[in-house]
Write a protein that holds these residues in place. Structure first.
Motif, PDB file in Angstrom:
ATOM      1  N   TYR A  52     -18.897   3.564  20.744  1.00  0.00           N
ATOM      2  CA  TYR A  52     -17.643   2.806  20.815  1.00  0.00           C
ATOM      3  C   TYR A  52     -17.666   1.616  19.858  1.00  0.00           C
ATOM      4  O   TYR A  52     -16.684   1.355  19.147  1.00  0.00           O
ATOM      5  N   ALA A  53     -18.793   0.903  19.801  1.00  0.00           N
ATOM      6  CA  ALA A  53     -18.893  -0.247  18.898  1.00  0.00           C
ATOM      7  C   ALA A  53     -18.828   0.187  17.435  1.00  0.00           C
ATOM      8  O   ALA A  53     -18.252  -0.518  16.594  1.00  0.00           O
ATOM      9  N   THR A  54     -19.408   1.340  17.119  1.00  0.00           N
ATOM     10  CA  THR A  54     -19.353   1.840  15.737  1.00  0.00           C
ATOM     11  C   THR A  54     -17.925   2.156  15.315  1.00  0.00           C
ATOM     12  O   THR A  54     -17.489   1.797  14.211  1.00  0.00           O
ATOM     13  N   TRP A  55     -17.185   2.818  16.170  1.00  0.00           N
ATOM     14  CA  TRP A  55     -15.795   3.146  15.836  1.00  0.00           C
ATOM     15  C   TRP A  55     -14.923   1.889  15.803  1.00  0.00           C
ATOM     16  O   TRP A  55     -13.955   1.821  15.030  1.00  0.00           O
ATOM     17  N   LEU A  56     -15.244   0.894  16.620  1.00  0.00           N
ATOM     18  CA  LEU A  56     -14.465  -0.346  16.599  1.00  0.00           C
ATOM     19  C   LEU A  56     -14.605  -1.075  15.268  1.00  0.00           C
ATOM     20  O   LEU A  56     -13.692  -1.794  14.853  1.00  0.00           O
ATOM     21  N   PHE A  57     -15.737  -0.915  14.600  1.00  0.00           N
ATOM     22  CA  PHE A  57     -15.960  -1.598  13.329  1.00  0.00           C
ATOM     23  C   PHE A  57     -14.898  -1.192  12.299  1.00  0.00           C
ATOM     24  O   PHE A  57     -14.352  -2.048  11.593  1.00  0.00           O
ATOM     25  N   PHE A  58     -14.582   0.091  12.237  1.00  0.00           N
ATOM     26  CA  PHE A  58     -13.574   0.555  11.272  1.00  0.00           C
ATOM     27  C   PHE A  58     -12.179   0.074  11.667  1.00  0.00           C
ATOM     28  O   PHE A  58     -11.378  -0.315  10.807  1.00  0.00           O
ATOM     29  N   ALA A  59     -11.874   0.094  12.970  1.00  0.00           N
ATOM     30  CA  ALA A  59     -10.570  -0.413  13.413  1.00  0.00           C
ATOM     31  C   ALA A  59     -10.451  -1.915  13.178  1.00  0.00           C
ATOM     32  O   ALA A  59      -9.360  -2.424  12.897  1.00  0.00           O
ATOM     33  N   ALA A  60     -11.573  -2.634  13.277  1.00  0.00           N
ATOM     34  CA  ALA A  60     -11.546  -4.084  13.055  1.00  0.00           C
ATOM     35  C   ALA A  60     -11.197  -4.412  11.606  1.00  0.00           C
ATOM     36  O   ALA A  60     -10.453  -5.367  11.344  1.00  0.00           O
ATOM     37  N   ILE A  61     -11.717  -3.631  10.666  1.00  0.00           N
ATOM     38  CA  ILE A  61     -11.418  -3.877   9.248  1.00  0.00           C
ATOM     39  C   ILE A  61      -9.924  -3.682   8.974  1.00  0.00           C
ATOM     40  O   ILE A  61      -9.269  -4.525   8.339  1.00  0.00           O
ATOM     41  N   VAL A  62      -9.376  -2.584   9.462  1.00  0.00           N
ATOM     42  CA  VAL A  62      -7.946  -2.323   9.257  1.00  0.00           C
ATOM     43  C   VAL A  62      -7.106  -3.383   9.968  1.00  0.00           C
ATOM     44  O   VAL A  62      -6.102  -3.876   9.420  1.00  0.00           O
ATOM     45  N   GLY A  63      -7.493  -3.745  11.190  1.00  0.00           N
ATOM     46  CA  GLY A  63      -6.745  -4.763  11.923  1.00  0.00           C
ATOM     47  C   GLY A  63      -6.747  -6.111  11.230  1.00  0.00           C
ATOM     48  O   GLY A  63      -5.738  -6.835  11.238  1.00  0.00           O
ATOM     49  N   LEU A  64      -7.878  -6.472  10.607  1.00  0.00           N
ATOM     50  CA  LEU A  64      -7.942  -7.747   9.888  1.00  0.00           C
ATOM     51  C   LEU A  64      -7.006  -7.733   8.681  1.00  0.00           C
ATOM     52  O   LEU A  64      -6.324  -8.746   8.397  1.00  0.00           O
ATOM     53  N   ILE A  65      -6.935  -6.612   7.978  1.00  0.00           N
ATOM     54  CA  ILE A  65      -6.020  -6.505   6.824  1.00  0.00           C
ATOM     55  C   ILE A  65      -4.565  -6.623   7.278  1.00  0.00           C
ATOM     56  O   ILE A  65      -3.754  -7.330   6.664  1.00  0.00           O
ATOM     57  N   VAL A  66      -4.232  -5.961   8.381  1.00  0.00           N
ATOM     58  CA  VAL A  66      -2.858  -6.031   8.897  1.00  0.00           C
ATOM     59  C   VAL A  66      -2.528  -7.441   9.365  1.00  0.00           C
ATOM     60  O   VAL A  66      -1.407  -7.938   9.166  1.00  0.00           O
ATOM     61  N   TYR A  67      -3.502  -8.116   9.960  1.00  0.00           N
ATOM     62  CA  TYR A  67      -3.252  -9.491  10.430  1.00  0.00           C
ATOM     63  C   TYR A  67      -2.986 -10.424   9.259  1.00  0.00           C
ATOM     64  O   TYR A  67      -2.145 -11.330   9.351  1.00  0.00           O
ATOM     65  N   ILE A  68      -3.678 -10.216   8.142  1.00  0.00           N
ATOM     66  CA  ILE A  68      -3.412 -11.015   6.941  1.00  0.00           C
ATOM     67  C   ILE A  68      -1.995 -10.757   6.442  1.00  0.00           C
ATOM     68  O   ILE A  68      -1.291 -11.677   5.976  1.00  0.00           O
TER      69      ILE A  68
END
Length: 515
Positions: free
Chosen positions: A6-22
């Motif tokens: 779960y933590a491994t898959w969250l890493f990829f979602a975190a990158i995309v989420g950070l870009i969208v937040y910017i």
């Protein structure tokens, strides 16, 4: 295993989420569609994650020999029933009437409903207090000089209070759910755990996400009714809070993540650590000089003996099935926070990823220093938690599409019938994609499926003594019907053997028989 995946898959979602937040921070005609992109991405992410986990789970089940574990599961130790003769085996076994069990299940859910009513009333009181203190002249009471004027202090206090209440009520509900589940008298550990998961999911879903649903979708209706006797400055109508709905939901969700991290570590690590140290200090103070010494013959080493590893483990708190259950419940609730309202708070995966990295290290320290060595137990899968994650992922697509079409600036200027059509189209598209991917992606890898079939074949042949396909055929008839191939003397591989002399063989046998 599940936490690492779960933590491994969250890493990829975190990158995309950070870009969208910017993109949220710099809105324009292009970045305004980032919320819709995040909804589609997280819906696909949840589907791929669940299918990947099912494949990894099937591989681990095969490697660890846990296939068919639940079929061989014995009765639960706490199961109580009247001894009767089994109509199948004829042997004595405990029996508990189904009607009595149904009656107890209904009473359990009635008590859970009352507890939920109490929690919802408490949350409504907190929102009412926020609306009340936000009115003039009460705002001046909270306008402290050391707070920036841009800070909405009543909202900050409301978010912190809601986050603390959610965490505490979830923790207080666990003993009640376990007690009610024990009264229901389930036969096996799997049935006990599945019913406990159902109770915890129903309560924690309403308790953990109820305030977020209110803030993100329906926060206009209640203040409008409360504000009948107030100034109209803080009145609003349903879905008339964009972009405030997004910002308010994001603030509450960020507060919940931070409060969960702090309170979780306090209740799981700090409190057990000081409780363990208190027991050790109490034992040291109450000890007498009559205790044994490590070396009684050496007067320079007059110190009390060291406790054995078994005694040291006994002093610590146990890590049992309920401890593991609580850890799974926390991860499932966090999965809901990540997926249900990601359109309003796209860096929720980043918060969850950081939280899980800290959680892995903290749990490792806790298991080594605060808890006893866990007793190893087998499991075929994560049980009903897998179904709960699937349900949450489906609900997440509905909530995010609703927020994008109703409360986001993307479609705020469109009429309500057009927003409804967009909602139906997006929801049908996302659910169709999820169903297609679920059917297309294999839950069990092909090599694992082949190995499972091979193990099943050997089990049937060796353990169950299943007859071979050639067994029982007329072998002698097949031999008689067999035609020998032609042999030619020119073949260098043929060596003709003369038949033995029966007379000479008999004579040799007679000579050998003489003394």
């Amino acid at each position: 295993l599940f936490l690492g995946s779960y933590a491994t898959w969250l890493f990829f979602a975190a990158i995309v989420g950070l870009i969208v937040y910017i993109c949220y921070l710099f809105p324009n005609d292009v970045t305004i569609f980032s919320s819709l992109f995040m909804v589609i991405f997280m819906s696909l992410w949840a589907t791929f994650f669940l299918q990947s986990w099912k494949a990894k789970q099937a591989t681990a089940k095969m490697e660890w020999g846990m296939a068919g574990f639940e079929e061989l599961e014995a009765e639960r130790t706490g199961f109580v029933g009247e001894l009767i003769h089994s109509p199948v085996t004829g042997m004595e076994e405990p029996y508990f009437p189904t009607s009595e069990k149904i009656k107890r299940v209904i009473l359990s859910y009635l008590q859970i409903s009352l507890y939920l009513l109490y929690v919802l009333t408490l949350n409504a009181g907190i929102f009412y207090a926020q609306a009340y203190i936000s009115r003039y002249p009460y705002q001046s009471v909270f306008a402290f000089s050391f707070f920036p004027k841009s800070w909405n202090l009543p909202r900050i206090l409301t978010n912190v209070t809601l986050a603390a209440v959610i965490q505490l009520t979830n923790d207080l509900f666990m003993p009640l759910a376990s007690y009610l589940n024990t009264i229901e008298n389930h036969r096996t550990e799997t049935q006990f755990e599945d019913n406990l998961i159902a109770k915890v999911f129903v309560f924690q879903f309403v308790n953990s996400y109820g305030a977020l649903f209110y803030v993100s979708m329906i926060q206009g209706t209640v203040p409008e009714q409360i504000g009948l006797f107030a100034e109209p400055a803080w009145r609003m109508t349903r879905f008339d809070c964009q972009p405030r709905c997004f910002s308010d939901t994001g603030e509450l969700l960020a507060t919940i993540f931070m409060v969960r991290l702090v309170l979780g570590n306090v209740t799981e690590v700090i409190v057990p650590y000081f409780r363990l140290r208190h027991r050790q200090l109490k034992k040291l103070v109450l000890s007498t000089d009559a205790d044994e010494y490590e070396n009684p013959f050496d007067t320079t080493l007059m110190r009390k003996r060291q406790i054995s590893p078994a005694e040291e483990q006994f002093e610590k708190d146990p890590y049992n099935n309920m401890s593991l259950f609580n850890d799974y419940a926390e991860l499932v609730i966090q999965f809901g926070y990540v997926t249900l309202f990601v359109s309003a708070f796209p860096i929720a995966p980043l918060f969850a990823c950081v939280n899980n990295i800290i959680e892995i290290r903290v749990d490792g320290w806790k298991l080594v220093h605060n808890n006893r060595r866990p007793w190893p137990t087998g499991a075929e899968d994560i049980g009903t938690w897998e179904d709960v994650l699937t349900i949450v992922s489906i609900i997440a697509s509905i909530t995010n599409v609703t927020m994008v079409t109703e409360t986001s600036p993307l479609f705020s200027a469109r009429p309500i019938w057009e927003r409804l059509l967009i909602f139906i189209f997006l929801e049908t598209f996302l659910v169709g994609i999820k169903l297609f991917l679920t059917a297309y992606l294999d839950e069990i890898p092909s090599d694992v499926q082949m190995q499972n079939e091979r193990q099943d074949f050997y089990a049937r042949k060796i353990i169950l003594n299943e007859r071979d396909e050639q067994e029982g055929k007329d072998i002698e008839k097949d031999v008689e019907d067999f035609e020998e191939p032609n042999v030619y003397p020119s073949d260098p591989q043929i060596v003709e053997l003369e038949p033995p002399d029966e007379t000479g063989a008999a004579a040799d046998g007679a000579d050998a028989s003489e003394p």
